[in-house]
Structures are given as C-alpha cells and as structure tokens.
Design a protein around this motif. Sequence first.
Motif, PDB file in Angstrom:
ATOM      1  N   LYS A  96      24.375  50.756  42.272  1.00 50.90           N
ATOM      2  CA  LYS A  96      25.603  50.131  42.758  1.00 50.90           C
ATOM      3  C   LYS A  96      25.561  48.694  42.256  1.00 50.90           C
ATOM      4  O   LYS A  96      24.608  47.970  42.519  1.00 50.90           O
ATOM      5  CB  LYS A  96      25.700  50.170  44.277  1.00 50.90           C
ATOM      6  CG  LYS A  96      26.998  49.566  44.790  1.00 50.90           C
ATOM      7  CD  LYS A  96      27.152  49.680  46.293  1.00 50.90           C
ATOM      8  CE  LYS A  96      28.450  49.043  46.737  1.00 50.90           C
ATOM      9  NZ  LYS A  96      28.591  49.060  48.194  1.00 50.90           N
ATOM     10  N   TYR A  97      26.555  48.344  41.489  1.00 48.68           N
ATOM     11  CA  TYR A  97      26.573  46.976  40.985  1.00 48.68           C
ATOM     12  C   TYR A  97      27.895  46.318  41.314  1.00 48.68           C
ATOM     13  O   TYR A  97      28.902  46.967  41.523  1.00 48.68           O
ATOM     14  CB  TYR A  97      26.259  46.922  39.491  1.00 48.68           C
ATOM     15  CG  TYR A  97      27.343  47.442  38.586  1.00 48.68           C
ATOM     16  CD1 TYR A  97      28.343  46.605  38.110  1.00 48.68           C
ATOM     17  CD2 TYR A  97      27.354  48.770  38.175  1.00 48.68           C
ATOM     18  CE1 TYR A  97      29.333  47.068  37.280  1.00 48.68           C
ATOM     19  CE2 TYR A  97      28.345  49.244  37.327  1.00 48.68           C
ATOM     20  CZ  TYR A  97      29.319  48.392  36.894  1.00 48.68           C
ATOM     21  OH  TYR A  97      30.311  48.847  36.066  1.00 48.68           O
ATOM     22  N   THR A  98      27.821  45.014  41.372  1.00 42.27           N
ATOM     23  CA  THR A  98      29.013  44.208  41.590  1.00 42.27           C
ATOM     24  C   THR A  98      29.206  43.317  40.371  1.00 42.27           C
ATOM     25  O   THR A  98      28.241  42.954  39.694  1.00 42.27           O
ATOM     26  CB  THR A  98      28.899  43.338  42.858  1.00 42.27           C
ATOM     27  OG1 THR A  98      27.747  42.501  42.739  1.00 42.27           O
ATOM     28  CG2 THR A  98      28.769  44.194  44.097  1.00 42.27           C
ATOM     29  N   GLN A  99      30.448  42.985  40.103  1.00 44.34           N
ATOM     30  CA  GLN A  99      30.719  42.113  38.971  1.00 44.34           C
ATOM     31  C   GLN A  99      31.988  41.318  39.206  1.00 44.34           C
ATOM     32  O   GLN A  99      32.817  41.682  40.033  1.00 44.34           O
ATOM     33  CB  GLN A  99      30.830  42.909  37.673  1.00 44.34           C
ATOM     34  CG  GLN A  99      32.094  43.700  37.525  1.00 44.34           C
ATOM     35  CD  GLN A  99      32.191  44.394  36.171  1.00 44.34           C
ATOM     36  OE1 GLN A  99      31.253  44.433  35.397  1.00 44.34           O
ATOM     37  NE2 GLN A  99      33.349  44.961  35.889  1.00 44.34           N
ATOM     38  N   ILE A 100      32.072  40.260  38.455  1.00 38.57           N
ATOM     39  CA  ILE A 100      33.293  39.466  38.359  1.00 38.57           C
ATOM     40  C   ILE A 100      33.774  39.605  36.920  1.00 38.57           C
ATOM     41  O   ILE A 100      33.000  39.419  35.980  1.00 38.57           O
ATOM     42  CB  ILE A 100      33.044  37.966  38.653  1.00 38.57           C
ATOM     43  CG1 ILE A 100      32.361  37.740  39.985  1.00 38.57           C
ATOM     44  CG2 ILE A 100      34.341  37.166  38.514  1.00 38.57           C
ATOM     45  CD1 ILE A 100      33.190  38.078  41.184  1.00 38.57           C
ATOM     46  N   ALA A 101      35.030  39.944  36.736  1.00 34.73           N
ATOM     47  CA  ALA A 101      35.635  40.006  35.415  1.00 34.73           C
ATOM     48  C   ALA A 101      36.653  38.876  35.317  1.00 34.73           C
ATOM     49  O   ALA A 101      37.506  38.732  36.199  1.00 34.73           O
ATOM     50  CB  ALA A 101      36.316  41.351  35.186  1.00 34.73           C
ATOM     51  N   VAL A 102      36.532  38.078  34.272  1.00 35.16           N
ATOM     52  CA  VAL A 102      37.500  37.010  34.003  1.00 35.16           C
ATOM     53  C   VAL A 102      38.253  37.419  32.746  1.00 35.16           C
ATOM     54  O   VAL A 102      37.667  37.574  31.677  1.00 35.16           O
ATOM     55  CB  VAL A 102      36.800  35.649  33.813  1.00 35.16           C
ATOM     56  CG1 VAL A 102      37.835  34.566  33.503  1.00 35.16           C
ATOM     57  CG2 VAL A 102      35.965  35.283  35.029  1.00 35.16           C
ATOM     58  N   GLN A 103      39.551  37.613  32.916  1.00 36.57           N
ATOM     59  CA  GLN A 103      40.393  38.109  31.831  1.00 36.57           C
ATOM     60  C   GLN A 103      41.388  37.040  31.401  1.00 36.57           C
ATOM     61  O   GLN A 103      42.084  36.477  32.233  1.00 36.57           O
ATOM     62  CB  GLN A 103      41.172  39.350  32.297  1.00 36.57           C
ATOM     63  CG  GLN A 103      40.291  40.463  32.794  1.00 36.57           C
ATOM     64  CD  GLN A 103      41.063  41.519  33.562  1.00 36.57           C
ATOM     65  OE1 GLN A 103      42.062  41.231  34.226  1.00 36.57           O
ATOM     66  NE2 GLN A 103      40.600  42.757  33.485  1.00 36.57           N
ATOM     67  N   ARG A 104      41.442  36.796  30.110  1.00 34.45           N
ATOM     68  CA  ARG A 104      42.423  35.875  29.534  1.00 34.45           C
ATOM     69  C   ARG A 104      43.440  36.722  28.771  1.00 34.45           C
ATOM     70  O   ARG A 104      43.066  37.577  27.981  1.00 34.45           O
ATOM     71  CB  ARG A 104      41.759  34.861  28.626  1.00 34.45           C
ATOM     72  CG  ARG A 104      40.766  34.011  29.394  1.00 34.45           C
ATOM     73  CD  ARG A 104      40.219  32.837  28.602  1.00 34.45           C
ATOM     74  NE  ARG A 104      39.182  32.175  29.361  1.00 34.45           N
ATOM     75  CZ  ARG A 104      39.374  31.376  30.399  1.00 34.45           C
ATOM     76  NH1 ARG A 104      40.596  31.115  30.801  1.00 34.45           N
ATOM     77  NH2 ARG A 104      38.361  30.821  31.023  1.00 34.45           N
ATOM     78  N   TRP A 105      44.705  36.463  29.067  1.00 38.94           N
ATOM     79  CA  TRP A 105      45.798  37.270  28.548  1.00 38.94           C
ATOM     80  C   TRP A 105      46.610  36.507  27.512  1.00 38.94           C
ATOM     81  O   TRP A 105      46.759  35.286  27.589  1.00 38.94           O
ATOM     82  CB  TRP A 105      46.731  37.662  29.688  1.00 38.94           C
ATOM     83  CG  TRP A 105      46.110  38.546  30.724  1.00 38.94           C
ATOM     84  CD1 TRP A 105      45.237  38.180  31.714  1.00 38.94           C
ATOM     85  CD2 TRP A 105      46.309  39.941  30.880  1.00 38.94           C
ATOM     86  NE1 TRP A 105      44.892  39.274  32.473  1.00 38.94           N
ATOM     87  CE2 TRP A 105      45.544  40.365  31.985  1.00 38.94           C
ATOM     88  CE3 TRP A 105      47.080  40.888  30.196  1.00 38.94           C
ATOM     89  CZ2 TRP A 105      45.518  41.690  32.412  1.00 38.94           C
ATOM     90  CZ3 TRP A 105      47.062  42.196  30.623  1.00 38.94           C
ATOM     91  CH2 TRP A 105      46.285  42.589  31.724  1.00 38.94           C
ATOM     92  N   ASP A 106      47.178  37.255  26.577  1.00 43.25           N
ATOM     93  CA  ASP A 106      48.183  36.743  25.652  1.00 43.25           C
ATOM     94  C   ASP A 106      49.320  37.756  25.699  1.00 43.25           C
ATOM     95  O   ASP A 106      49.183  38.873  25.184  1.00 43.25           O
ATOM     96  CB  ASP A 106      47.611  36.614  24.246  1.00 43.25           C
ATOM     97  CG  ASP A 106      48.611  36.014  23.265  1.00 43.25           C
ATOM     98  OD1 ASP A 106      49.705  35.587  23.692  1.00 43.25           O
ATOM     99  OD2 ASP A 106      48.292  35.970  22.063  1.00 43.25           O
TER     100      ASP A 106
END
Length: 118
Positions: A96-106
């Motif tokens: 079981k893992y946790t993560q933060i995803a930071v997404q940059r959009w165009d």
Amino acid sequence: MTYIERAKDIYEMIASGKMLEAFDKYYGEGVSMVDVGHGPAVVGKETNRLREIAFLDMIEEFHGMGVDSITSDESACVTMIENWMDITLKGIGRVKYTQIAVQRWDGDFIVDEKFYHK
C-alpha cells in the motif's frame, strides 16, 4: 472543464480500471514524467505509456485506491493529488503506497507530472 475536474476524472477512470484510457485522454505527446528520487524524467507519450503498461502488468491483484485530497491552481494550470493504492505485485507481495502527483497542464493535456511517494 476546469483542471481540477480533469484531475478528478483521471482518478475516477483509474479507480474504474481505465488507467490507459485516462492516460490516452489527458496526457500530451511530449509529456515528461518522473518519480522524484527514483531516476530521471521520462519524456514522450509513447515511452510513458509503455511504462504505464509495464506497471499494470506487474499488478497481480488490485485491492483498492482512493484520493485523500485534491487541489488546483487554475491560473497556473497546476493540479495536485494525494492518493493511495493497495495492490499485490507479482513476485513482491501486497503493498500500500501513498503518493502526491503534481500535474502541469497545457490546455487539455498534462505536459509535466512529478510523483512523490513512499
């Protein structure tokens, strides 16, 4: 559709078993993706799609996932998602893992994504 709505749609698609469909729909051709602290960024949609397929092939059993928090800075075209996944990986066992995803959009597509996880 706002960026936060797009990010929510991605994770709803993933939760319903449509990870590759979400990838195809929302990731740009030149997307750069990196697991921070675990190697260099991988650039290009097809190369990153192959990484997603390899990850899916490692999953023996999917036990669940969820989004704990999600936010966006619409003017900066950035979304951030705190999520977790509970899976059994072939040859490794249940994790079981946790993560933060930071997404940059165009526009409609993610062009840069960084994952911070443990």
